[in-house]
Scaffold this active site. Structure first.
Site, PDB file in Angstrom:
ATOM      1  N   GLY A  15      88.071  13.169  27.545  1.00 36.52           N
ATOM      2  CA  GLY A  15      86.783  12.942  28.209  1.00 36.52           C
ATOM      3  C   GLY A  15      85.668  12.926  27.183  1.00 36.52           C
ATOM      4  O   GLY A  15      85.710  13.661  26.202  1.00 36.52           O
ATOM      5  N   ALA A  26      77.868  12.242  11.554  1.00 38.40           N
ATOM      6  CA  ALA A  26      78.000  13.225  10.476  1.00 38.40           C
ATOM      7  C   ALA A  26      79.271  12.978   9.674  1.00 38.40           C
ATOM      8  O   ALA A  26      79.271  13.090   8.437  1.00 38.40           O
ATOM      9  CB  ALA A  26      77.992  14.639  11.053  1.00 38.40           C
ATOM     10  N   VAL A  28      80.857  10.093   9.256  1.00 40.21           N
ATOM     11  CA  VAL A  28      80.697   8.871   8.462  1.00 40.21           C
ATOM     12  C   VAL A  28      79.785   9.115   7.262  1.00 40.21           C
ATOM     13  O   VAL A  28      80.139   8.801   6.119  1.00 40.21           O
ATOM     14  CB  VAL A  28      80.113   7.732   9.337  1.00 40.21           C
ATOM     15  CG1 VAL A  28      79.718   6.536   8.473  1.00 40.21           C
ATOM     16  CG2 VAL A  28      81.118   7.327  10.404  1.00 40.21           C
ATOM     17  N   ARG A  76      92.499   7.917  27.500  1.00 37.36           N
ATOM     18  CA  ARG A  76      93.703   8.755  27.458  1.00 37.36           C
ATOM     19  C   ARG A  76      94.880   7.817  27.219  1.00 37.36           C
ATOM     20  O   ARG A  76      94.891   6.685  27.683  1.00 37.36           O
ATOM     21  CB  ARG A  76      93.861   9.518  28.780  1.00 37.36           C
ATOM     22  CG  ARG A  76      92.677  10.447  29.019  1.00 37.36           C
ATOM     23  CD  ARG A  76      92.751  11.222  30.322  1.00 37.36           C
ATOM     24  NE  ARG A  76      91.415  11.706  30.665  1.00 37.36           N
ATOM     25  CZ  ARG A  76      90.882  12.853  30.235  1.00 37.36           C
ATOM     26  NH1 ARG A  76      91.582  13.661  29.461  1.00 37.36           N
ATOM     27  NH2 ARG A  76      89.656  13.204  30.571  1.00 37.36           N
ATOM     28  N   ASP A 107      91.758  19.879  24.123  1.00 35.93           N
ATOM     29  CA  ASP A 107      93.108  20.399  23.904  1.00 35.93           C
ATOM     30  C   ASP A 107      94.131  19.295  23.687  1.00 35.93           C
ATOM     31  O   ASP A 107      94.933  19.345  22.750  1.00 35.93           O
ATOM     32  CB  ASP A 107      93.522  21.204  25.156  1.00 35.93           C
ATOM     33  CG  ASP A 107      93.433  22.692  24.903  1.00 35.93           C
ATOM     34  OD1 ASP A 107      92.925  23.080  23.831  1.00 35.93           O
ATOM     35  OD2 ASP A 107      93.867  23.469  25.774  1.00 35.93           O
ATOM     36  N   THR A 129      84.189  18.813  24.148  1.00 35.58           N
ATOM     37  CA  THR A 129      84.500  18.763  25.575  1.00 35.58           C
ATOM     38  C   THR A 129      83.478  19.627  26.285  1.00 35.58           C
ATOM     39  O   THR A 129      83.117  20.699  25.802  1.00 35.58           O
ATOM     40  CB  THR A 129      85.931  19.269  25.885  1.00 35.58           C
ATOM     41  OG1 THR A 129      85.975  19.696  27.250  1.00 35.58           O
ATOM     42  CG2 THR A 129      86.297  20.450  25.022  1.00 35.58           C
ATOM     43  N   ASP A 131      83.505  21.388  29.000  1.00 36.43           N
ATOM     44  CA  ASP A 131      83.789  22.619  29.753  1.00 36.43           C
ATOM     45  C   ASP A 131      84.313  23.775  28.915  1.00 36.43           C
ATOM     46  O   ASP A 131      84.710  24.800  29.460  1.00 36.43           O
ATOM     47  CB  ASP A 131      84.667  22.364  30.984  1.00 36.43           C
ATOM     48  CG  ASP A 131      85.803  21.410  30.692  1.00 36.43           C
ATOM     49  OD1 ASP A 131      86.046  21.118  29.518  1.00 36.43           O
ATOM     50  OD2 ASP A 131      86.442  20.965  31.655  1.00 36.43           O
ATOM     51  N   ASP A 133      86.893  24.547  27.232  1.00 38.53           N
ATOM     52  CA  ASP A 133      88.194  25.084  27.625  1.00 38.53           C
ATOM     53  C   ASP A 133      89.158  25.133  26.447  1.00 38.53           C
ATOM     54  O   ASP A 133      90.363  25.166  26.630  1.00 38.53           O
ATOM     55  CB  ASP A 133      88.779  24.242  28.766  1.00 38.53           C
ATOM     56  CG  ASP A 133      88.937  22.769  28.384  1.00 38.53           C
ATOM     57  OD1 ASP A 133      88.473  22.395  27.291  1.00 38.53           O
ATOM     58  OD2 ASP A 133      89.508  22.021  29.171  1.00 38.53           O
ATOM     59  N   ARG A 166      67.430  28.376  52.792  1.00 39.30           N
ATOM     60  CA  ARG A 166      68.753  27.796  52.929  1.00 39.30           C
ATOM     61  C   ARG A 166      69.796  28.406  52.015  1.00 39.30           C
ATOM     62  O   ARG A 166      69.475  29.161  51.112  1.00 39.30           O
ATOM     63  CB  ARG A 166      68.661  26.318  52.562  1.00 39.30           C
ATOM     64  CG  ARG A 166      68.420  25.444  53.770  1.00 39.30           C
ATOM     65  CD  ARG A 166      68.945  24.088  53.483  1.00 39.30           C
ATOM     66  NE  ARG A 166      67.859  23.195  53.114  1.00 39.30           N
ATOM     67  CZ  ARG A 166      67.652  22.023  53.717  1.00 39.30           C
ATOM     68  NH1 ARG A 166      68.403  21.646  54.718  1.00 39.30           N
ATOM     69  NH2 ARG A 166      66.691  21.232  53.320  1.00 39.30           N
ATOM     70  N   MET A 173      81.664  21.318  36.744  1.00 37.96           N
ATOM     71  CA  MET A 173      82.934  21.012  36.089  1.00 37.96           C
ATOM     72  C   MET A 173      83.599  22.288  35.578  1.00 37.96           C
ATOM     73  O   MET A 173      82.957  23.316  35.413  1.00 37.96           O
ATOM     74  CB  MET A 173      82.706  20.007  34.977  1.00 37.96           C
ATOM     75  CG  MET A 173      82.261  18.670  35.546  1.00 37.96           C
ATOM     76  SD  MET A 173      82.281  17.316  34.348  1.00 37.96           S
ATOM     77  CE  MET A 173      83.827  16.516  34.786  1.00 37.96           C
ATOM     78  N   GLY A 174      84.891  22.192  35.298  1.00 39.58           N
ATOM     79  CA  GLY A 174      85.652  23.331  34.818  1.00 39.58           C
ATOM     80  C   GLY A 174      86.949  23.462  35.584  1.00 39.58           C
ATOM     81  O   GLY A 174      87.037  24.240  36.517  1.00 39.58           O
ATOM     82  N   ARG A 175      87.957  22.676  35.190  1.00 44.35           N
ATOM     83  CA  ARG A 175      89.216  22.685  35.923  1.00 44.35           C
ATOM     84  C   ARG A 175      90.004  23.954  35.621  1.00 44.35           C
ATOM     85  O   ARG A 175      90.519  24.601  36.518  1.00 44.35           O
ATOM     86  CB  ARG A 175      90.027  21.443  35.537  1.00 44.35           C
ATOM     87  CG  ARG A 175      90.880  20.946  36.705  1.00 44.35           C
ATOM     88  CD  ARG A 175      91.265  19.498  36.542  1.00 44.35           C
ATOM     89  NE  ARG A 175      90.115  18.602  36.606  1.00 44.35           N
ATOM     90  CZ  ARG A 175      90.183  17.277  36.503  1.00 44.35           C
ATOM     91  NH1 ARG A 175      91.361  16.688  36.318  1.00 44.35           N
ATOM     92  NH2 ARG A 175      89.111  16.539  36.581  1.00 44.35           N
ATOM     93  N   GLY A 189      70.283  32.222  38.018  1.00 46.93           N
ATOM     94  CA  GLY A 189      70.176  33.395  38.880  1.00 46.93           C
ATOM     95  C   GLY A 189      70.898  33.180  40.191  1.00 46.93           C
ATOM     96  O   GLY A 189      70.355  33.424  41.275  1.00 46.93           O
ATOM     97  N   HIS A 254      80.290  13.775  37.273  1.00 48.26           N
ATOM     98  CA  HIS A 254      80.153  13.248  35.922  1.00 48.26           C
ATOM     99  C   HIS A 254      78.720  13.203  35.400  1.00 48.26           C
ATOM    100  O   HIS A 254      78.512  12.882  34.237  1.00 48.26           O
ATOM    101  CB  HIS A 254      80.812  11.871  35.845  1.00 48.26           C
ATOM    102  CG  HIS A 254      82.285  11.963  35.618  1.00 48.26           C
ATOM    103  ND1 HIS A 254      83.020  10.993  35.031  1.00 48.26           N
ATOM    104  CD2 HIS A 254      83.146  12.978  35.865  1.00 48.26           C
ATOM    105  CE1 HIS A 254      84.276  11.362  34.942  1.00 48.26           C
ATOM    106  NE2 HIS A 254      84.384  12.565  35.461  1.00 48.26           N
ATOM    107  N   GLN A 256      77.168  15.617  34.612  1.00 50.79           N
ATOM    108  CA  GLN A 256      77.193  16.618  33.541  1.00 50.79           C
ATOM    109  C   GLN A 256      77.724  16.082  32.220  1.00 50.79           C
ATOM    110  O   GLN A 256      77.541  16.701  31.179  1.00 50.79           O
ATOM    111  CB  GLN A 256      78.075  17.811  33.968  1.00 50.79           C
ATOM    112  CG  GLN A 256      77.543  18.575  35.136  1.00 50.79           C
ATOM    113  CD  GLN A 256      78.623  19.403  35.814  1.00 50.79           C
ATOM    114  OE1 GLN A 256      78.854  20.537  35.463  1.00 50.79           O
ATOM    115  NE2 GLN A 256      79.304  18.799  36.780  1.00 50.79           N
TER     116      GLN A 256
END
Lengths: 325, 325, 325, 325
Positions: A15, A26, A28, A76, A107, A129, A131, A133, A166, A173-175, A189, A254, A256
């Site tokens: 992603g 940087a 290059v 991918r 990863d 990436t 998230d 991870d 309300r 995101m964050g699988r 908060g 997306h 984000q």
């Protein structure tokens, strides 16, 4: 010894994340500064397999430091998971005379780098990436921009929530990793936050938090949900059913991923890119650039991929203190 | 032992910084969570001298996490530098029954905290200043927001520079410390950067950089100047005289101080606020909360104020690699 | 004659919109400038029924010009649709001695204003709703902010789309009116846009547009859908099924409602608020403030509510020219 | 008849403005949609003199709708003011076979267009300048973005002013026209505003306004100054001397010129670009595209340049009502 390295490639894989362009720039420019030629490989490992390349000079990375996305595209590749695919990638490296490859991604990208290293190609990975991870590094390029995008969106929701009294549920995101959700929740908060690392317990994690907040005088409740912890829509339905509130559910998706990178992402991307080239120039391989204990270091890829990360218990405790009050 | 602490005060002092409100909120709410009462002291040390206070409950810090400035106001106090002033501040603490004070601000604030500690009041400092000029900590609240504000402004300048083929000089904050300027310069891909830590050498730091950039094909030159290194206007004049270019000079000034804090500033402010209350609750005094090696810790104020910081030579080297090319 | 008006009320009703606070501020301050007292009525018509009021002086509207939401809260009221409810609202006006009411909101708010006018209370409506679905005015407060929020979010999506070569479907607000969707689509250079005013025809409106774009060399497709035209998720599914693409669907939802109002919304809100007070001060009633032909005017509410708006055919034609190419 | 027009040129001239790229895109794509070829002329009139051109197809204007600046560059040309220069420009048009030119810029650009029209080249002007100083149109491309940039910067200053209880003087663009300053002042709730159209009277325009505000309870004063009315620094000095305040002076300068255009600027730029091509395609010349009474129209350039604009007295009156209170 440094002279051994004459030409390297750079690619982005998995992603995309804001800051990838700053990192390519940087890589290059610091390569050129060392007298090393640099080749851009498009569409990640798939581009390495198919020889989808573009020459890179200093001007080719002008005016991209502030651009979201990746100028080298990303994709991918199933083929790269096969032995045949990896062999074709190695052949491309040989054909082009690449003495090393910088691979920016997550990863999966690092596992690809690991395979390629085993086949004799010098590879250095850079964590990119949104998230965060990746277990071996405290920072991944794109995280700060993604967090700020989510925070700005939630700030907007708060304006309108406060006008109407309300409840809001926001899925971020964050699988597999809840750090982005936790961080965002702290920054806005939030009343409650759900992360994949903690088993979902609606009564304890949501109902009790909303109740404590209501008893404490609050009439607005913001629930942040990492996509890997629960579905935002499902949480909204449960709140509607169990608490009689009428929550609005927003899925940031997306949004984000994009946007001009923040100062932090640009600086980290630049520093990591410079470091990756230094590692290759020093003749090392199979390394991943990490940010640990406030420093940019490099680490063996195998070691990095073996590590296990859990959410910082201290940050979880701070969050516990600061939410629902 | 924790029970000893029943009531604390919180104040902001010196120049304001985005994130101070988030920090006040964290101090108030984490104190309340520990059963400690919290009093807001307005206008910094001057407010402590004059008893300018406001009661703080959980609701009083609602909806401020995303606000720039400081709800407790801030001011510089000459009186507090005198013995009489400090004694009056001590008297206010005694009158109000304050078992401790959290003081958010810069170097000057910490010197005040040091004095008050010597007179028997438990004080914990939290670093809040946009130019990151506090030697003992790797992060000060407000820096990230200020950096992003400067970067966004400079991105706008780049748009119009590129339409006209121009040179721009931007003066950013940083009277004694050049880290903000260096960081911003790296984030915008500046041609050159001037910091107070490096003696001003126009020929080497500006002319050579612009020449290298021009020879490398660039037609736009962005020079970032920390206010403590040189005057932006003077640098502009020198460029006009020596290089025959017609630079536009922009002085960002106090724009960098305001704005809704970034996610990073809110999270750091929250974590540091929680930590400060923990230190006071544990009965310790004369401490300053620091961010070092990627961790939030506390340190003796005297020790902290004795430390000497220089610009990270590695970051300077990265900057050297990445500019003017 | 102007002297007849001594005290007026101001309320916000229906969905909130950025700029409502700027409008409240203008009503209060321009009333005070004319020597007219001003009372804030909270939670819209429901607050008028229940006497949920707050006194307003000049300071009470300080520092809100740049805040999203509405400081007077808003709510929808079923009771106000009944005769009994309207009578109670009239009674509150009599009790408080209100010589007039300024009601900021959408179509439903204006219908309420109409009813109240019939019962002898002087009412002036101001159009405040983000989706510009009020027929008699070319501008409604909040539209510009909502449009810019949507555009910023879609710009972010474009960054990541371009990295991956993708299709995106974005659902924006607009249950009955497609102007916001059309405007946003034009501002982002969308491939196609679906609005409620044009019957949904997937083949013609989506497939053909994507095909034309692909044949013209594009590999990214952005489809903007007004919520009243079709469900973003349904459109995404149809694209997947019919065209074999894998579109990402984003639903912006209430993010569009919040945020600091743009300059345009603040200025329009200010000018409309000043105008509404002028109309009341001149002893007129049952009017709605409109923006027509580049001017702020007032119009009879009955007449205003009778008007029929259709999408500007010229703008539709421009959109037709500019999309899918 | 329309068939007569086979090839047109497009250029940007004078100061750049956000939205110029969106306008170029609209000119190119709507020309192509009509079967008209389009040539980009770089660096304004100077590029027309020197034949500095680039071919434009649909892809050449991809991904620029959201970019600040102008991809065609802009420059001021002394040579074009001479008869010889104009003749060379005409020769370029003849050499390239241009049946018309779209010129985006300000007053000076339109005077150039006028000259070229007199020499037999069909020219249509589009108003693009951030300070809205073109008399014949109610809108100029770039104004909305510049206003929002100024408002965002001033909102930041307000945060920090409120923490310190201060006075701020902000100089915004506007050498001959004060509309931008007036608009921004209304949007930020300024204490006072100085515009070139009203003779500078420090006592009445500044001192009285600050006094009224202070007497009304305010402790923060924001003075907005159009660069053509007075020097921000001089106003600051006078406030310091006469009122004993210590104002901070900020000069926004070219920051206002850059940045991604707002939704409004993109839509207006697109609609005006489409209209300009329509006018040329219909075989008309010497026209300028205007926005008047809420509509996009075209007008004779001579007539447009003869018009005199003054600040809308109604807006001045609103400003008078809303400031200093």
């Amino acid at each position: 010894m440094e002279n051994a390295v004459k030409r390297i490639g750079v690619l982005t894989s998995g992603g995309d994340a804001p800051g990838m362009n700053a990192c390519i720039r940087a890589v290059v420019r610091s390569a050129l500064g060392r007298g090393i030629e640099c080749v851009g490989i498009r569409r990640g490992w798939s581009g390495l397999i198919n020889g989808d390349i573009m020459p890179m000079d200093s001007a080719s990375v002008s005016r991209i430091i502030n651009r979201g996305g990746t100028m080298l595209y990303t994709a991918r590749s199933d083929e790269f998971r096969t032995e045949a695919g990896q062999q074709r990638a190695v052949n491309t490296c040989k054909l082009l005379g690449l003495d090393g490859v910088v691979a920016i991604g997550g990863d999966g990208t690092f596992r690809g780098a690991q395979e390629l290293s085993k086949r004799g190609i010098a590879v250095v990975g850079i964590p990119g990436t949104i998230d965060e991870d990746i277990v071996c590094t405290d920072y991944t390029i794109g995280f700060d921009t993604a967090a700020n995008t989510a925070v700005e969106c939630i700030d907007r929701l708060r304006d309108t929530m406060q006008s109407h009294e309300r409840c809001s549920v926001v899925e971020v995101m964050g699988r597999h990793a809840g750090y982005l959700a936790l961080y965002v929740a702290m920054a806005v908060g939030a009343t409650a936050v759900l992360v994949p690392e903690v088993p979902y317990d609606f009564e304890h994690q949501v109902v009790e938090k909303i109740r404590r907040a209501r008893l404490g005088g609050k009439t607005n409740f913001m629930i942040v949900v990492a996509e890997g912890a629960a579905s935002g829509i499902a949480v909204g339905d449960e709140i509607r059913r169990e608490l009689g509130l009428d929550p609005r559910v927003t899925i940031l998706g997306h949004i984000q991923r994009g946007g001009s990178p923040t100062a932090h992402d640009r600086v980290m991307a630049t520093r990591m890119g410079v470091e990756a080239v230094r590692v290759l120039a020093e003749g090392r391989s199979s390394r991943v650039i990490c940010y640990r204990d406030g420093r940019i270091i490099d680490m063996d890829i195998d070691e990095g991929l073996r590590m296990q990360k859990t959410l910082d218990p201290e940050e979880l405790a701070v969050m516990e203190t600061m939410t629902g009050v």
